[in-house]
Design a protein around this motif. Structure first.
Motif, mmCIF file in Angstrom:
data_model
loop_
_atom_site.group_PDB
_atom_site.id
_atom_site.type_symbol
_atom_site.label_atom_id
_atom_site.label_comp_id
_atom_site.label_asym_id
_atom_site.label_seq_id
_atom_site.Cartn_x
_atom_site.Cartn_y
_atom_site.Cartn_z
ATOM 1 N N ARG A 109 -4.883 -8.684 -8.543
ATOM 2 C CA ARG A 109 -3.897 -7.940 -8.747
ATOM 3 C C ARG A 109 -2.539 -8.263 -8.657
ATOM 4 N NH1 ARG A 109 -5.707 -1.805 -6.622
ATOM 5 N NH2 ARG A 109 -7.532 -1.784 -7.425
ATOM 6 N N PHE A 149 1.683 -1.617 -10.970
ATOM 7 C CA PHE A 149 1.131 -0.317 -10.664
ATOM 8 C C PHE A 149 1.945 0.803 -10.594
ATOM 9 C CE2 PHE A 149 -1.397 -3.660 -9.099
ATOM 10 C CZ PHE A 149 -2.922 -3.428 -9.087
ATOM 11 N N CYS A 209 3.088 5.069 -9.047
ATOM 12 C CA CYS A 209 2.752 6.079 -8.065
ATOM 13 C C CYS A 209 4.066 6.996 -8.117
ATOM 14 C CB CYS A 209 2.639 5.529 -6.710
ATOM 15 S SG CYS A 209 1.973 6.571 -5.432
ATOM 16 N N PRO A 238 -2.139 7.100 -9.553
ATOM 17 C CA PRO A 238 -2.980 6.220 -9.287
ATOM 18 C C PRO A 238 -2.956 5.363 -7.869
ATOM 19 C CG PRO A 238 -2.301 5.900 -11.641
ATOM 20 C CD PRO A 238 -1.483 6.907 -11.105
ATOM 21 N N CYS A 239 -1.678 5.174 -7.834
ATOM 22 C CA CYS A 239 -1.208 4.819 -6.323
ATOM 23 C C CYS A 239 -2.229 3.697 -5.588
ATOM 24 C CB CYS A 239 -1.119 6.066 -5.444
ATOM 25 S SG CYS A 239 -0.084 7.271 -5.805
ATOM 26 N N GLY A 240 -2.452 2.682 -6.436
ATOM 27 C CA GLY A 240 -3.237 1.694 -6.032
ATOM 28 C C GLY A 240 -2.663 0.613 -5.216
ATOM 29 N N ALA A 241 -3.305 0.148 -4.303
ATOM 30 C CA ALA A 241 -2.985 -1.245 -3.302
ATOM 31 C C ALA A 241 -2.798 -2.575 -4.163
ATOM 32 C CB ALA A 241 -3.613 -1.409 -2.086
ATOM 33 N N THR A 242 -1.817 -3.216 -3.938
ATOM 34 C CA THR A 242 -1.942 -4.588 -4.588
ATOM 35 C C THR A 242 -1.269 -5.402 -3.769
ATOM 36 O OG1 THR A 242 -1.072 -5.429 -6.715
ATOM 37 C CG2 THR A 242 0.594 -4.349 -5.454
ATOM 38 N N ALA A 254 0.910 -1.294 0.082
ATOM 39 C CA ALA A 254 0.135 0.108 0.117
ATOM 40 C C ALA A 254 0.874 1.219 -0.017
ATOM 41 C CB ALA A 254 -0.816 0.052 1.430
ATOM 42 N N THR A 255 0.275 2.234 -0.533
ATOM 43 C CA THR A 255 1.268 3.528 -0.697
ATOM 44 C C THR A 255 0.628 4.592 0.210
ATOM 45 O OG1 THR A 255 -0.497 4.752 -2.258
ATOM 46 C CG2 THR A 255 1.246 3.354 -3.213
ATOM 47 N N THR A 279 -2.489 -6.022 -15.637
ATOM 48 C CA THR A 279 -3.361 -5.836 -14.632
ATOM 49 C C THR A 279 -2.622 -6.055 -13.309
ATOM 50 O OG1 THR A 279 -3.911 -8.368 -14.513
ATOM 51 C CG2 THR A 279 -5.345 -6.869 -15.710
#
Length: 311
Positions: A218, A231, A233, A147-151, A140-141, A228
């Motif tokens: 993810r 990610f 950030c 976008p900075c999505g969690a994966t 997590a960011t 997909t």
């Protein structure tokens, strides 16, 4: 007398210029001890440690410079003697020490991979199951832009791993310690995306990769799963959490009683964090500074000094 240029401001500008990078905070929410491993890619500097013990409920932060790239993973089932020598049941790096010293994880292992300050100044990151799976992990960011999505993968794949991919716990009681990739298990080019399958047009996800993907949509499930699973950030810090929802059922010889919900930072975790607290604080402070205002103040002071000297 010429006005005094704000020395503290100048010092701040000098210190903080180029001080960007990222703070990685590793958190252990598993019900057992995890020994994180850290590997810098070729050309990237080593971080302050390449491997350490992370007790249940504790955390530790590491500072990485801009441009750093590398990976983190969790080792489990480790046994080290008083001199620090030993090995791990999963994710072992072969160093026979707590520190991995530039060695990577032996598969199967869940990997968190990062490139800081890449194209367009963006960070690129992912959680990969391409080399198999050994424990749940989430990235997590905080504080970033974009976008900075969690994966990651919050599911315990060891509980649903096909028998032909399963690495059993010591003692052979049928419990899974890790789940191999089809590439490692069978070595076929179509599973490894090698040979005639070494491009995204010919290498497609196998039924085994689809098992991983359906459980952890993810995370990377095979080599060309970029669309997909990658990610981005910018200027962020990152938290890597092992067993983010206490889902894993793996046992440990030194497993303490079940922890309550939430991240508990033990004394050991806070003490470990003190080693990097100064660097982390400097980085966070620099990011929080209103740079436009400071630069305007600096320019105004310089102009005032120049005019005074000229007159």
């Amino acid at each position: 007398m010429a006005p005094h240029f704000p020395l503290a401001l100048l010092l701040l500008l000098v210190i903080c210029t180029g001080a960007r990078g990222a703070t990685f905070t590793l958190v252990n929410r598993c019900e057992y001890t995890v020994w994180p491993g850290v590997l810098s890619n070729a050309g990237s500097p080593k971080l302050s440690t390449t491997g350490f013990e992370l007790a249940k409920g504790s955390s530790r932060s590491l500072q990485a410079p801009t441009g750093w790239s590398g990976r983190f993973w969790g080792r489990t089932g480790c046994e080290f003697d008083g001199s620090g020598k030993g090995s791990c049941r999963t994710g072992d790096c072969g160093s026979n020490q707590v520190e991995c010293n530039g060695a990577g994880a032996a598969p199967p292992a869940t990997l968190a991979e990062f490139t800081l300050g890449g194209a367009g100044g963006q960070d690129f990151y992912d959680v990969s199951l391409v080399d198999g799976y050994n424990l749940p992990m989430v990235v997590a960011t905080s504080g970033g832009t974009g976008p900075c999505g969690a994966t990651g993968c919050t599911v315990d794949l060891n509980l649903r791993c096909p028998a032909e991919l399963r690495v059993e716990e010591a003692g052979g009681d049928g419990k899974g310690a890790a789940c191999r990739s089809a590439c490692e298990a069978f070595g076929k080019p179509e599973f490894c995306c090698s040979g005639a399958y070494a491009n995204p047009n010919t290498c497609k996800p196998s039924s085994y990769a689809n098992i991983f993907k359906s459980a952890c949509p993810r995370a990377y499930s095979y080599a060309y799963d970029d669309a997909t699973s990658t990610f981005t950030c910018a200027n962020a810090d990152y938290t890597i959490t092992f067993c983010p929802n206490f889902a894993s059922q793996k046992s440990s010889k030194d497993s303490p009683p079940k922890a309550p919900t939430g991240v508990l930072l033990s004394d050991e975790g806070w003490l470990a964090s003190l080693a990097t607290a100064a660097a982390d604080s400097a980085s966070s402070s620099c990011r929080a500074i209103p740079w436009a205002g400071l630069l305007l103040m600096a320019a105004s002071s310089i102009i005032t000094v120049a005019v005074t000297v000229f007159l």
